[in-house]
Design an enzyme around this catalytic site. Structure first.
Site, PDB file in Angstrom:
ATOM      1  CB  SER A  41      -0.901   0.046   1.198  1.00  6.68           C
ATOM      2  OG  SER A  41      -1.360   1.017   1.508  1.00  6.68           O
ATOM      3  CB  THR A  74      -0.328   3.397   4.162  1.00  2.00           C
ATOM      4  OG1 THR A  74      -0.298   1.940   3.973  1.00  2.00           O
ATOM      5  CG2 THR A  74      -1.925   3.617   4.238  1.00  2.00           C
ATOM      6  CE1 TYR A 129      -3.900  -2.717   5.520  1.00  2.00           C
ATOM      7  CE2 TYR A 129      -3.316  -0.383   5.091  1.00  2.00           C
ATOM      8  CZ  TYR A 129      -3.800  -1.605   4.603  1.00  2.00           C
ATOM      9  OH  TYR A 129      -3.863  -1.920   3.262  1.00  2.00           O
ATOM     10  CE  LYS A 164      -1.501  -4.265   3.364  1.00  2.00           C
ATOM     11  NZ  LYS A 164      -1.767  -5.724   2.622  1.00  2.00           N
ATOM     12  CG  ASN A 217     -13.583   3.390   7.693  1.00  2.00           C
ATOM     13  OD1 ASN A 217     -14.050   3.855   8.623  1.00  2.00           O
ATOM     14  ND2 ASN A 217     -13.157   2.174   8.130  1.00  2.00           N
ATOM     15  CG  LEU A 273     -14.198  10.526  -1.177  1.00  2.00           C
ATOM     16  CD1 LEU A 273     -14.908  11.156  -0.372  1.00  2.00           C
ATOM     17  CD2 LEU A 273     -13.191  11.194  -2.100  1.00  2.00           C
ATOM     18  NE  ARG A 333      -5.223  10.706   0.602  1.00  2.00           N
ATOM     19  CZ  ARG A 333      -5.302  11.755   1.527  1.00  2.00           C
ATOM     20  NH1 ARG A 333      -4.833  12.732   0.597  1.00  2.00           N
ATOM     21  NH2 ARG A 333      -5.413  11.791   2.538  1.00  2.00           N
TER      22      ARG A 333
HETATM   23  P1  NAD Z   1     -10.931  -7.224   1.256  1.00  2.00           P
HETATM   24  O1  NAD Z   1     -10.930  -7.204   2.575  1.00  2.00           O
HETATM   25  O2  NAD Z   1     -12.121  -6.993   0.305  1.00  2.00           O
HETATM   26  O3  NAD Z   1     -10.225  -8.526   0.722  1.00  2.00           O
HETATM   27  C1  NAD Z   1      -9.427  -9.207   1.631  1.00  2.00           C
HETATM   28  C2  NAD Z   1      -9.684 -10.637   1.576  1.00  2.00           C
HETATM   29  O4  NAD Z   1      -8.942 -11.511   2.411  1.00  2.00           O
HETATM   30  C3  NAD Z   1     -11.223 -10.816   2.223  1.00  2.00           C
HETATM   31  O5  NAD Z   1     -11.919 -11.654   1.175  1.00  2.00           O
HETATM   32  C4  NAD Z   1     -11.082 -11.705   3.377  1.00  2.00           C
HETATM   33  O6  NAD Z   1     -12.084 -12.456   3.685  1.00  2.00           O
HETATM   34  C5  NAD Z   1      -9.879 -12.404   3.065  1.00  2.00           C
HETATM   35  N1  NAD Z   1      -9.018 -12.620   4.468  1.00  2.00           N
HETATM   36  C6  NAD Z   1      -8.706 -11.803   5.494  1.00  2.00           C
HETATM   37  N2  NAD Z   1      -8.054 -12.540   6.194  1.00  2.00           N
HETATM   38  C7  NAD Z   1      -7.862 -13.918   5.899  1.00  2.00           C
HETATM   39  C8  NAD Z   1      -7.227 -14.977   6.334  1.00  2.00           C
HETATM   40  N3  NAD Z   1      -6.516 -15.093   7.599  1.00  2.00           N
HETATM   41  N4  NAD Z   1      -7.344 -16.233   5.582  1.00  2.00           N
HETATM   42  C9  NAD Z   1      -7.967 -16.147   4.425  1.00  2.00           C
HETATM   43  N5  NAD Z   1      -8.651 -15.121   3.763  1.00  2.00           N
HETATM   44  C10 NAD Z   1      -8.642 -14.020   4.656  1.00  2.00           C
HETATM   45  O7  NAD Z   1      -9.859  -6.064   0.804  1.00  2.00           O
HETATM   46  P2  NAD Z   1      -9.166  -5.633  -0.599  1.00  2.00           P
HETATM   47  O8  NAD Z   1      -9.698  -4.046  -0.677  1.00  2.00           O
HETATM   48  O9  NAD Z   1      -9.572  -6.492  -1.688  1.00  2.00           O
HETATM   49  O10 NAD Z   1      -7.657  -5.270  -0.124  1.00  2.00           O
HETATM   50  C11 NAD Z   1      -6.993  -6.590  -0.971  1.00  2.00           C
HETATM   51  C12 NAD Z   1      -5.556  -6.274  -0.031  1.00  2.00           C
HETATM   52  O11 NAD Z   1      -5.181  -5.199  -0.798  1.00  2.00           O
HETATM   53  C13 NAD Z   1      -5.305  -6.301   1.409  1.00  2.00           C
HETATM   54  O12 NAD Z   1      -3.987  -6.765   1.606  1.00  2.00           O
HETATM   55  C14 NAD Z   1      -5.229  -4.643   1.590  1.00  2.00           C
HETATM   56  O13 NAD Z   1      -4.439  -4.479   2.595  1.00  2.00           O
HETATM   57  C15 NAD Z   1      -4.436  -4.279   0.324  1.00  2.00           C
HETATM   58  N6  NAD Z   1      -4.922  -2.792   0.271  1.00  2.00           N
HETATM   59  C16 NAD Z   1      -6.097  -2.576  -0.100  1.00  2.00           C
HETATM   60  C17 NAD Z   1      -6.373  -1.136  -0.368  1.00  2.00           C
HETATM   61  C18 NAD Z   1      -7.718  -0.692  -0.455  1.00  2.00           C
HETATM   62  O14 NAD Z   1      -8.003   0.566  -0.636  1.00  2.00           O
HETATM   63  N7  NAD Z   1      -8.939  -1.671  -0.865  1.00  2.00           N
HETATM   64  C19 NAD Z   1      -5.337  -0.118  -0.529  1.00  2.00           C
HETATM   65  C20 NAD Z   1      -3.980  -0.861  -0.544  1.00  2.00           C
HETATM   66  C21 NAD Z   1      -3.873  -1.889   0.261  1.00  2.00           C
HETATM   67  N1  UDP Z   2     -12.382  11.746   3.113  1.00  2.00           N
HETATM   68  C1  UDP Z   2     -13.788  12.541   3.102  1.00  2.00           C
HETATM   69  N2  UDP Z   2     -14.859  12.185   3.752  1.00  2.00           N
HETATM   70  C2  UDP Z   2     -14.925  10.713   3.975  1.00  2.00           C
HETATM   71  C3  UDP Z   2     -13.872   9.632   3.527  1.00  2.00           C
HETATM   72  C4  UDP Z   2     -12.880  10.485   3.115  1.00  2.00           C
HETATM   73  O1  UDP Z   2     -13.460  13.832   2.880  1.00  2.00           O
HETATM   74  O2  UDP Z   2     -16.087  10.463   4.485  1.00  2.00           O
HETATM   75  C5  UDP Z   2     -11.184  12.279   2.385  1.00  2.00           C
HETATM   76  C6  UDP Z   2     -10.256  11.963   2.955  1.00  2.00           C
HETATM   77  O3  UDP Z   2      -9.898  13.062   4.216  1.00  2.00           O
HETATM   78  C7  UDP Z   2      -9.092  12.016   1.812  1.00  2.00           C
HETATM   79  C8  UDP Z   2      -9.568  11.291   0.742  1.00  2.00           C
HETATM   80  O4  UDP Z   2     -11.280  11.558   0.856  1.00  2.00           O
HETATM   81  O5  UDP Z   2      -8.665  13.078   1.415  1.00  2.00           O
HETATM   82  C9  UDP Z   2      -9.630   9.667   0.572  1.00  2.00           C
HETATM   83  O6  UDP Z   2      -9.771   9.093   1.726  1.00  2.00           O
HETATM   84  P1  UDP Z   2      -9.980   7.520   1.790  1.00  2.00           P
HETATM   85  O7  UDP Z   2     -10.282   7.160   3.121  1.00  2.00           O
HETATM   86  O8  UDP Z   2     -10.677   7.027   0.709  1.00  2.00           O
HETATM   87  O9  UDP Z   2      -8.499   6.920   1.350  1.00  2.00           O
HETATM   88  P2  UDP Z   2      -6.903   7.625   2.052  1.00  2.00           P
HETATM   89  O10 UDP Z   2      -7.234   8.179   3.379  1.00  2.00           O
HETATM   90  O11 UDP Z   2      -6.461   6.202   2.321  1.00  2.00           O
HETATM   91  O12 UDP Z   2      -6.123   7.854   1.078  1.00  2.00           O
END
Ligand code: NAD
Ligand code: UDP
Length: 338
Positions: free
Chosen positions: A124, A126, A148, A152, A197, A199, A230
């Site tokens: 990520s 992050t 979190y 990563k 959580n 946007l 973003r």
């Molecule tokens: P998601 O929660 O929709 O998918 C994760 C999946 O993993 C879910 O289906 C969950 O049931 C499964 N899971 C969790 N713990 C498990 C375990 N112990 N064993 C087996 N399965 C398990 O999340 P996503 O948005 O699809 O994200 C996927 C990956 O990408 C995650 O690792 C997340 O941290 C990373 N990521 C997501 C975002 C985002 O904004 N969505 C951004 C950056 C990184």
């Molecule tokens: N944001 C907002 N209201 C919300 C959720 C998010 O104004 O209810 C803003 C947040 O402050 C950021 C952008 O939208 O500037 C993206 O936020 P998000 O939580 O989607 O992603 P991340 O914080 O992980 O970049």
């Protein structure tokens, strides 16, 4: 190739499996459904003419994982499974260290036991923390600001060491910026639990009438309109990047971190206006104080992805909003509604 996809029923995993299948990769989804639903797998199957196999399993169960590996014999793994809520990780850090770090160790052990040496990992943006400069490239210092993000970072370091110990091993850590959008069919998409959580799902739920108004966290940032900026990336672009990464594993040795973003930053108000245009609805909103931990702006330098994977994002903000709205409108209660 045979690809084992942990967390394949989740938001990004489900879209990735559809793209893997369309490129003729054989896939096995492994998921414990902690944050997803078997309905997502059913719909992936529907979009892929029934070619999907899935197994309910927890990645922390190394013994069971090892049996699954021995039977499926994957050439590569894409590792999505894990917990991802920043706020929850701050309140319950040990849960995140246990699930994400121990989960990754368990998975790598099962790979070692079964001679599987190629992995693509969901990292990520992050991991960068507060930017020193923009756009963020992969050489930017890493200082994640919450548990979190630290999981990563630690997993990336673990993968680096895992690769250093054996020259045949390859790991690509994909550092996602802000994944949004949904499959064009509207059959799979993001299905957050409770109050979103993020946007885009929050805006979608306001548009469909599930939430009263969007709170915009901060309008006094040093950005073009004062709201946070973003790098939003369409989940289908992201899914295609995973296919490119799996294909690249055969020519890459060692550990490679790669940003996945468009390189273009949009503010909260930019997204809100694009969504209003896509949906034809007015999104009620109000300005609120800044959210703790948020940075003013974050966007990627995506050059490395183009060089290493031959991939770049193709879909823009309008497509992100149109597909999010299409998914939300068809599935106002997510998978639970079916
Ligand atoms: P998601 O929660 O929709 O998918 C994760 C999946 O993993 C879910 O289906 C969950 O049931 C499964 N899971 C969790 N713990 C498990 C375990 N112990 N064993 C087996 N399965 C398990 O999340 P996503 O948005 O699809 O994200 C996927 C990956 O990408 C995650 O690792 C997340 O941290 C990373 N990521 C997501 C975002 C985002 O904004 N969505 C951004 C950056 C990184
Ligand atoms: N944001 C907002 N209201 C919300 C959720 C998010 O104004 O209810 C803003 C947040 O402050 C950021 C952008 O939208 O500037 C993206 O936020 P998000 O939580 O989607 O992603 P991340 O914080 O992980 O970049």
């Amino acid at each position: 190739m045979k690809v084992l996809v942990t967390g394949g029923a989740g938001f990004i995993g489900s879209h990735t499996v559809v793209e893997l299948l369309s490129e003729q990769h054989e896939t096995l989804i492994l998921d414990n459904y902690r944050n997803s639903s078997p309905e997502a797998v059913r719909r992936v199957r529907e979009l892929s003419n029934g070619r999907v196999t899935a197994q309910e399993a927890d990645i922390l169960d190394t013994q069971n994982l090892s049996c699954i590996f021995a039977e499926f014999q994957p050439d590569a793994v894409i590792h999505f499974a894990g917990l991802k809520a920043v706020g929850e990780s701050t309140m319950n850090p040990l849960l995140y260290y246990r699930q994400n770090i121990e989960g990754a160790i368990s998975l790598l052990e099962a790979m070692d036991r079964n001679g599987c040496s190629d992995i693509v990992f969901s990292s990520s943006a992050t991991v960068y923390g507060e930017p020193d400069y923009l756009p963020l490239d992969e050489a930017h210092p890493l200082r994640p600001a919450n548990p979190y993000g630290k999981t990563k970072y630690f997993i990336e370091e673990m993968l680096r060491d895992w690769c250093a110990a054996d020259k045949h091993k390859s790991a690509i850590a994909l550092r996602y910026f802000n994944p949004v959008g949904a499959h064009a069919s509207g059959r799979i998409g993001e299905d957050p639990n409770g109050i979103p959580n993020n946007l885009m799902p929050f805006i979608s739920q306001v548009a469909v009438g599930k939430r009263e108004r969007l709170k915009i966290f901060g309008n006094d940032y040093d950005t073009h309109d004062g709201t946070g900026v973003r790098d939003y990336i369409h989940v289908v672009d992201l899914a295609r990047a995973h296919v490119a990464a799996v294909n690249a594993l055969v020519r890459i040795d060692g550990f490679e971190p790669v940003n996945l973003g468009t390189g273009q930053g949009y503010s909260v108000l930019d997204v809100l206006h694009a969504f209003e245009k896509a949906s034809g609805r007015t999104i009620a909103h109000a300005f609120a104080p800044r959210r703790p931990g948020d940075v003013a702006a974050s966007y990627a330098d995506p050059t490395r992805a183009r060089q290493l994977l031959g991939w770049k994002a193709e879909l823009g903000l309008d497509e992100m909003c149109i597909s999010s709205w299409n998914w939300q409108r068809q599935n106002p209660d997510g998978y639970a509604g079916s």
